[in-house]
Structure formats: C-alpha cells, structure tokens
Design an enzyme around this catalytic site. Sequence first.
Site, PDB file in Angstrom:
ATOM      1  N   CYS A  30       0.847  -1.214   0.000  1.00 62.69           N
ATOM      2  CA  CYS A  30       0.000   0.000   0.000  1.00 62.69           C
ATOM      3  C   CYS A  30       0.880   1.261   0.000  1.00 62.69           C
ATOM      4  O   CYS A  30       1.643   1.518   0.946  1.00 62.69           O
ATOM      5  CB  CYS A  30      -0.921  -0.075   1.216  1.00 62.69           C
ATOM      6  SG  CYS A  30      -1.512   1.500   1.820  1.00 62.69           S
ATOM      7  N   CYS A  33       0.319   3.757   2.839  1.00 63.00           N
ATOM      8  CA  CYS A  33       0.844   3.209   4.106  1.00 63.00           C
ATOM      9  C   CYS A  33       2.336   3.504   4.210  1.00 63.00           C
ATOM     10  O   CYS A  33       2.840   3.844   5.280  1.00 63.00           O
ATOM     11  CB  CYS A  33       0.627   1.707   4.208  1.00 63.00           C
ATOM     12  SG  CYS A  33      -1.094   1.243   4.218  1.00 63.00           S
TER      13      CYS A  33
END
Length: 413
Positions: A30, A33
């Site tokens: 991600c 993230c």
Amino acid sequence: MAIQHAKDSTFRQMVQTEGITVVNFWAPWCGPCRMFAPVLEEFEKEANDSIKVVKVNVDENPVTSSQFQIMSIPTTIIFKDGQPLYKEIGILSKGDLQQLVGSKYINKKGEILLTYDCAIIGGGPAGLNAALVLGRARRSVALFDNSQPRNAVTHASHGFITRDGVTPAEFRRIAYEEVLGYPSVELLPWEVTEIHRTDHRFVVVTSTGKQIEARKLLITTGLREIFPDIPGLRDCYGTSLFSCPYCDGWELRDQPLIVVSENSGVFHMAKLLYTWSKDLVICTNGHAVLDNDQKQLLKSRNIEVVEQAVTMFIGYEGKLRQVEFADGTRIERTGGFITPEWKPKASFQGSLGYEVNEFGGIATNEWGKSSVPGVYAAGDAAYVMPSQLIYAAAGGSKAAIGINMELTEEDFV
Ligand SMILES: Cc1cc2nc3c(=O)[nH]c(=O)nc-3n(C[C@H](O)[C@H](O)[C@H](O)COP(=O)(O)OP(=O)(O)OC[C@H]3O[C@@H](n4cnc5c(N)ncnc54)[C@H](O)[C@@H]3O)c2cc1C
C-alpha cells in the site's frame, strides 16, 4: 519504546490496558501506508513512553482486521485504556496524531492530560444536547456529571415534545444512550471542583483528583433551589407542590391550590395560575409583598390572600392535604406552587472571573459565550427564567455550535 508489530495471536496483549495505544493497520503493497510510516515513526519517537504504537499487517492478520472492520488502509485506531476511541482512515499528520492522543500535554508525573476540544461540566439536558452536537461534529468532549439533576424529585417531566410525561430518569437514560453512541464523547462521572485557566486552555479538576485539559469550556451545572424551612414541604415537593405551572399546572388543574411566595412575583403567579385553577389561596409567608390594589383585584376573583407564615404542609405520601398557618388555622389544599430562591449549583466565578446576569446566572451572548474567552454556559446555569428542559437543551445546542465555530476558526488557518 519502538513501534511494535502485532499478530492476531498477540494483539490483545499489545494494546495497553492503561493509557494510549495507537494502532496502525497497513500492508506492504500500500503506497499511502508507506508514506504514513515515517510520520508514525517520528510521532512515536516524540511521544511520551506512556504512548505505545503498534502496527498490524492486514494481510497477515485477518482476524484482528475484521474485528475492527478495516475496509481501507492505512487506518489508525486510538485505544484508551484498552478500548477503541477513534478510528481514522487515511494518512494523518503528526499534528493530527498528537491532537488525537493529547500527547503534547503530559504532566510532571508523566500522566497524560488529555486535551479535549471541549469540557462540558454538567450532564443535564443542556450539557447533553451540547455533547450530542459536538460529538456529531467530531469534537472530543469530556462530559462531567455527578448525577444530581434539579428535577430529580419529580415523577414526570412535561412540555418537551415527543417526551411529554417521561420520568427524569428515563429522559436521561435515552439522552446518555444517544450521546455516548458518538465515540469522541467521553462521560466522566465525577464532580468538578476546580477549573483553572492556563494559556488558552482550561484545566478541569475533579473531586477524585483526576484532571484533564480542554480548549473550550461549557458550564451547564444548573441550579440549586433553596426553600423556606417549613416542615412537610420537602415531602410534597415534586409530587403535589411544584415551582413551575408550565411544568406541572396541567396535572393540578381545577384543584384547590395554594401559592407560597415571599416576593412580589406572587401577584404574577396568582394571575397566571388562574387559568389552571380558580380555587386559589395566595400566601406570602409572613412578608408584605402585595399592595392594596393587587389584594383588591385578587379578592374580586375570590382569591384569598394569607399574609401569615406557613408552619406546616400536611400530606400523605407526598400528596398535600392541609396547610397550617402561624395562628394554628388549617385549610384543605391538594396541591400548589412555591417559589424557591435559586442559586447556581456550582460556581467557578472565583477562578474564571466571568460576569453574572441579574438572576445570578452566567451572563452570555446568544451563542452561550460568556465574558471570558473560551468559556460558554447554557441551561439553568445561565438563565433562571424560563427554566425548562427544552430551553436548556436548546441553549446547549446553541452553545455547542458557538464552540464549534470558534474551534473551526482557530484550526482552519
Ligand atoms: C420539581 C421540578 C420539576 C420540573 N419539571 C419540569 C418539567 O416538567 N418540564 C420542564 O421542561 N422542566 C421542568 N423542570 C425544570 C428542569 O428540571 C430544568 O430547567 C432543567 O433540568 C435544566 O437543565 P440543565 O441541564 O440546565 O440543569 P440540570 O438538569 O440541573 O443538570 C445539571 C447537571 O449538572 C451536574 N452538575 C452540577 N454541578 C456539577 C459539578 N460541579 N460537577 C459535575 N457535574 C455537576 C448535576 O449533577 C446535573 O446532572 C422542573 C424542575 C423541578 C425542580
């Protein structure tokens, strides 16, 4: 303390049962993230040791991720004393995280002084409606209440649309259930004993010694009623003796009633009550507060005036039967209205220095703002008349909107 990595099997042990745990749900693939990771690391380095930061890889830990309904990453959940408090989706700044956990405000003993957006002192209808509006506006609220509402003696509350006839306890139960459904509202069930002003903040201290810090303050502590010391009065108050015809006049309609008031407002009360019952005795409890013209007018309506002191209210299970006067005479009455003296339930004027109005309440503008920046008041704490649940709730709602406007202006720069 470095950032720790939790697994499904270790998650519960890793969330601190005392203090704050910041849990970040993420995945290696991600992009956002990865962008959020250095922010978390910096936040963790600067945070006091009492704050723990835990990361959960959603791909490897499906049980924990589904338990907290993680639909999107990164998601951050702030736990306080083991309980989830806030859930935020997306990348947060270090400032956002600090504001969420209050990590900037730590006292000398290393304890966290959570900085709430608003501390509400008093959880009656005024404070509760304010908490509802602020909770819905995603503001963090510390709602203090020591459960001594003014109307606790009465059996039913009237005049609040959709709640006519509800018991005060049921009214509060529904209100608390609604308000505490918003995760940023926290109930602190203690008496507030002191409030100090620091630089643009308020430190609120309770009788248990707990203290918190807040950016804004809303005082909704209500009123205390002081009655003449007459035997039997307390037994009947709330069952057959009341103070407000709009609240309880309907229930006493067409009954033989007494009005006891030591101030000149007794004449107004007599005129007002005449709509509810024509069988009225007006008693000034030993005070000469009616002039001759007023007495004449009352007499023309067959309203008896007694200027002697009342020595006893005689009733059974709260239901008034007779009233005894100083000369020993007794009259039959089944109910009545009495005007108490009203004083603020709690006063923080000494430390905060706000102005008071003609009734002794906290002077405010139409948004509940007092003369002291950041201090608001609503409900009976601000205005004695009219004193009704719906006015208190409306005042709380207005003050909450005033507070939220002020917070928005401060933050959105
Ligand atoms: C006998 C009686 C009957 C009534 N009947 C009706 C009626 O039928 N209909 C109607 O509309 N109105 C009625 N009222 C009026 C109504 O109760 C009040 O107008 C209303 O409760 C005011 O709401 P509030 O939120 O301002 O204060 P309150 O309801 O008094 O709430 C104040 C809260 O603050 C808390 N508190 C106070 N000091 C502190 C502190 N230092 N720390 C923490 N917490 C604190 C108290 O415990 C309390 O829970 C009645 C009043 C009485 C006395």
